[in-house]
Design a protein around this motif. Structure first.
Motif, mmCIF file in Angstrom:
data_model
loop_
_atom_site.group_PDB
_atom_site.id
_atom_site.type_symbol
_atom_site.label_atom_id
_atom_site.label_comp_id
_atom_site.label_asym_id
_atom_site.label_seq_id
_atom_site.Cartn_x
_atom_site.Cartn_y
_atom_site.Cartn_z
ATOM 1 N N GLY A 99 -29.934 -7.812 39.723
ATOM 2 C CA GLY A 99 -30.741 -8.979 40.181
ATOM 3 C C GLY A 99 -29.858 -10.001 41.139
ATOM 4 O O GLY A 99 -30.311 -11.093 41.347
ATOM 5 N N ARG A 100 -28.690 -9.490 41.513
ATOM 6 C CA ARG A 100 -27.931 -10.190 42.564
ATOM 7 C C ARG A 100 -27.635 -9.170 43.699
ATOM 8 O O ARG A 100 -27.656 -9.769 44.692
ATOM 9 C CB ARG A 100 -26.455 -10.472 41.847
ATOM 10 N N LYS A 101 -27.625 -8.106 43.596
ATOM 11 C CA LYS A 101 -27.295 -7.243 44.550
ATOM 12 C C LYS A 101 -28.626 -5.903 44.687
ATOM 13 O O LYS A 101 -28.909 -5.738 43.490
ATOM 14 C CB LYS A 101 -25.885 -6.441 44.592
ATOM 15 N N LEU A 102 -28.691 -5.209 45.737
ATOM 16 C CA LEU A 102 -29.721 -4.490 45.736
ATOM 17 C C LEU A 102 -29.394 -3.387 46.635
ATOM 18 O O LEU A 102 -28.889 -3.400 47.790
ATOM 19 C CB LEU A 102 -30.959 -5.192 45.892
ATOM 20 N N VAL A 103 -29.715 -1.964 46.197
ATOM 21 C CA VAL A 103 -29.710 -0.989 47.079
ATOM 22 C C VAL A 103 -30.910 -0.001 46.828
ATOM 23 O O VAL A 103 -31.244 0.272 45.921
ATOM 24 C CB VAL A 103 -28.222 -0.080 46.917
ATOM 25 N N ALA A 104 -31.460 0.343 48.194
ATOM 26 C CA ALA A 104 -32.617 0.975 48.035
ATOM 27 C C ALA A 104 -32.779 2.171 49.265
ATOM 28 O O ALA A 104 -32.313 2.081 49.917
ATOM 29 C CB ALA A 104 -33.970 0.253 48.232
ATOM 30 N N CYS A 105 -33.586 3.247 48.896
ATOM 31 C CA CYS A 105 -33.514 4.541 49.815
ATOM 32 C C CYS A 105 -35.126 4.605 50.096
ATOM 33 O O CYS A 105 -35.737 4.806 48.945
ATOM 34 C CB CYS A 105 -32.709 5.544 49.842
ATOM 35 N N ARG A 106 -35.465 5.076 51.234
ATOM 36 C CA ARG A 106 -36.745 5.769 51.430
ATOM 37 C C ARG A 106 -36.472 7.376 52.085
ATOM 38 O O ARG A 106 -35.899 7.353 53.126
ATOM 39 C CB ARG A 106 -37.512 5.173 52.558
ATOM 40 N N PHE A 107 -36.776 8.224 51.176
ATOM 41 C CA PHE A 107 -36.113 9.395 51.527
ATOM 42 C C PHE A 107 -37.004 10.725 51.149
ATOM 43 O O PHE A 107 -37.850 10.581 50.057
ATOM 44 C CB PHE A 107 -34.754 9.721 50.654
ATOM 45 N N ARG A 108 -37.210 11.663 52.101
ATOM 46 C CA ARG A 108 -37.636 13.003 51.879
ATOM 47 C C ARG A 108 -36.983 13.999 52.691
ATOM 48 O O ARG A 108 -36.651 13.775 53.954
ATOM 49 C CB ARG A 108 -39.066 13.010 52.424
ATOM 50 N N ASN A 109 -36.510 15.240 52.049
ATOM 51 C CA ASN A 109 -35.455 16.046 52.727
ATOM 52 C C ASN A 109 -36.479 17.168 53.290
ATOM 53 O O ASN A 109 -36.328 18.217 53.249
ATOM 54 C CB ASN A 109 -34.656 16.525 51.696
ATOM 55 N N HIS A 110 -37.034 16.800 54.402
ATOM 56 C CA HIS A 110 -37.908 17.726 55.111
ATOM 57 C C HIS A 110 -37.884 17.222 56.805
ATOM 58 O O HIS A 110 -37.815 15.802 56.902
ATOM 59 C CB HIS A 110 -39.200 17.758 54.446
ATOM 60 N N VAL A 111 -37.929 18.071 57.682
ATOM 61 C CA VAL A 111 -37.805 17.792 58.931
ATOM 62 C C VAL A 111 -38.850 16.991 59.541
ATOM 63 O O VAL A 111 -38.501 15.838 60.279
ATOM 64 C CB VAL A 111 -37.459 19.165 59.919
ATOM 65 N N SER A 112 -40.081 17.190 59.248
ATOM 66 C CA SER A 112 -41.084 16.587 59.880
ATOM 67 C C SER A 112 -41.974 15.693 58.886
ATOM 68 O O SER A 112 -42.532 14.671 59.214
ATOM 69 C CB SER A 112 -41.972 17.755 60.524
ATOM 70 N N ILE A 125 -38.924 0.418 55.862
ATOM 71 C CA ILE A 125 -37.636 1.015 55.777
ATOM 72 C C ILE A 125 -37.590 2.446 56.482
ATOM 73 O O ILE A 125 -38.753 3.318 56.257
ATOM 74 C CB ILE A 125 -37.166 1.302 54.625
ATOM 75 N N ASN A 126 -36.731 2.809 57.553
ATOM 76 C CA ASN A 126 -36.939 4.150 58.102
ATOM 77 C C ASN A 126 -36.568 5.406 57.241
ATOM 78 O O ASN A 126 -36.187 5.135 56.347
ATOM 79 C CB ASN A 126 -35.718 4.177 59.300
ATOM 80 N N LYS A 127 -37.366 6.387 57.771
ATOM 81 C CA LYS A 127 -37.134 7.622 56.696
ATOM 82 C C LYS A 127 -35.664 7.906 56.699
ATOM 83 O O LYS A 127 -34.936 7.821 57.652
ATOM 84 C CB LYS A 127 -37.666 8.742 57.511
ATOM 85 N N ASN A 128 -35.361 8.323 55.429
ATOM 86 C CA ASN A 128 -34.008 8.724 54.991
ATOM 87 C C ASN A 128 -32.857 7.618 55.397
ATOM 88 O O ASN A 128 -31.721 7.826 56.020
ATOM 89 C CB ASN A 128 -33.442 10.169 55.733
ATOM 90 N N HIS A 129 -33.247 6.414 55.297
ATOM 91 C CA HIS A 129 -32.404 5.122 55.283
ATOM 92 C C HIS A 129 -32.106 4.485 54.070
ATOM 93 O O HIS A 129 -33.011 4.581 53.232
ATOM 94 C CB HIS A 129 -32.731 4.532 56.463
ATOM 95 N N LEU A 130 -31.251 3.593 54.052
ATOM 96 C CA LEU A 130 -31.004 2.767 53.027
ATOM 97 C C LEU A 130 -31.037 1.433 53.313
ATOM 98 O O LEU A 130 -30.794 1.055 54.624
ATOM 99 C CB LEU A 130 -29.434 2.930 52.285
ATOM 100 N N ILE A 131 -31.674 0.519 52.245
ATOM 101 C CA ILE A 131 -31.572 -0.977 52.766
ATOM 102 C C ILE A 131 -30.411 -1.445 51.718
ATOM 103 O O ILE A 131 -30.507 -1.178 50.570
ATOM 104 C CB ILE A 131 -32.643 -1.769 52.670
ATOM 105 N N ILE A 132 -29.431 -2.233 51.979
ATOM 106 C CA ILE A 132 -28.668 -2.696 51.153
ATOM 107 C C ILE A 132 -28.149 -4.266 51.369
ATOM 108 O O ILE A 132 -28.326 -4.819 52.604
ATOM 109 C CB ILE A 132 -26.866 -2.106 51.567
ATOM 110 N N VAL A 133 -28.424 -4.793 49.951
ATOM 111 C CA VAL A 133 -28.427 -6.293 50.086
ATOM 112 C C VAL A 133 -27.460 -7.015 49.322
ATOM 113 O O VAL A 133 -27.425 -6.430 48.045
ATOM 114 C CB VAL A 133 -29.798 -6.834 49.611
#
Length: 213
Positions: free
Chosen positions: A98-111, A169-177
């Protein structure tokens, strides 16, 4: 929050539960991969703490480390159990106190691309507007941008019609708030040998290194 699928979940479910803190395991009430991911995340966040530890506030660094460790552990278990037959995961994850946030957009594949995941720090103003003609144009702001306040929204799809308000959010990246609402991106670094399909090379064509958390 989890959008996606833990590949071959039934085959690694017991391995996932074996890593969980006792209270985190007991808190699983169903059979979904999402619940198991959450229990694993809480286990790592609290360093195998009891239910009492869930009420504590943790640093953003700890939240990020637990999320990356959860993603990495899932892939390691799949590689151990399935070897080259492991298939890619859909791991769009988000955790917040509720005060801080971390999220990821992830898929472990090359393409292959993960499902979409967007963030915005100004769409709240638009969301506070009236839809005077029953769902058409967004008009008549109820609140000024100042009254809306500092905020960050994470959503699978934009929830307003203003494209410029949203960033994919870019592939295989985190957003940190952080607690002040400041957001930044980081690459989620992991061992590319855990990729499904063509291990050893990441989505950017680079040879990768072991996970850094």
């Amino acid at each position: 929050m989890h959008n996606g699928t833990v590949a071959d979940f039934a085959k690694i479910r017991s391995d996932m539960t074996s890593l969980m803190a006792y209270d985190a395991y007991l808190n699983i009430r169903g059979t979904t991969d999402t619940e198991h991911l959450a229990a694993l995340y809480v286990t790592f966040l609290t360093s195998y703490g009891s239910e009492a530890s869930w009420q504590k506030e943790y640093t953003l660094k700890a939240m990020k480390s637990a999320l990356v460790r959860t993603v990495t552990c899932v892939m390691e278990m799949q590689r151990k159990s399935l070897g080259s037959k492991a298939t890619p995961n859909g791991l769009n994850l988000c955790a917040t106190d509720g005060r801080k946030l971390v999220a990821c957009r992830f898929r472990n594949h090359v393409s292959e691309q993960p499902a979409s995941l967007y963030w915005s720090d100004d769409a709240g103003t638009t969301l506070n507007r009236k839809f005077s003609n029953g769902g058409g144009n967004e008009t008549g702001a109820l609140y000024s941008s100042g009254r809306t306040g500092k905020h960050v929204i994470v959503a699978s799809e934009p929830t307003t019609k203003v494209d410029r308000e949203w960033t994919l959010i870019n592939k295989n990246h985190l957003i940190i708030v952080d607690q002040k609402g400041a957001a930044h991106h980081e690459r989620l670094v992991y061992d590319a040998g855990l990729n499904a399909g063509d291990p050893g090379v990441d989505a950017d064509g680079d040879v990768n290194v072991d996970a850094v958390v």
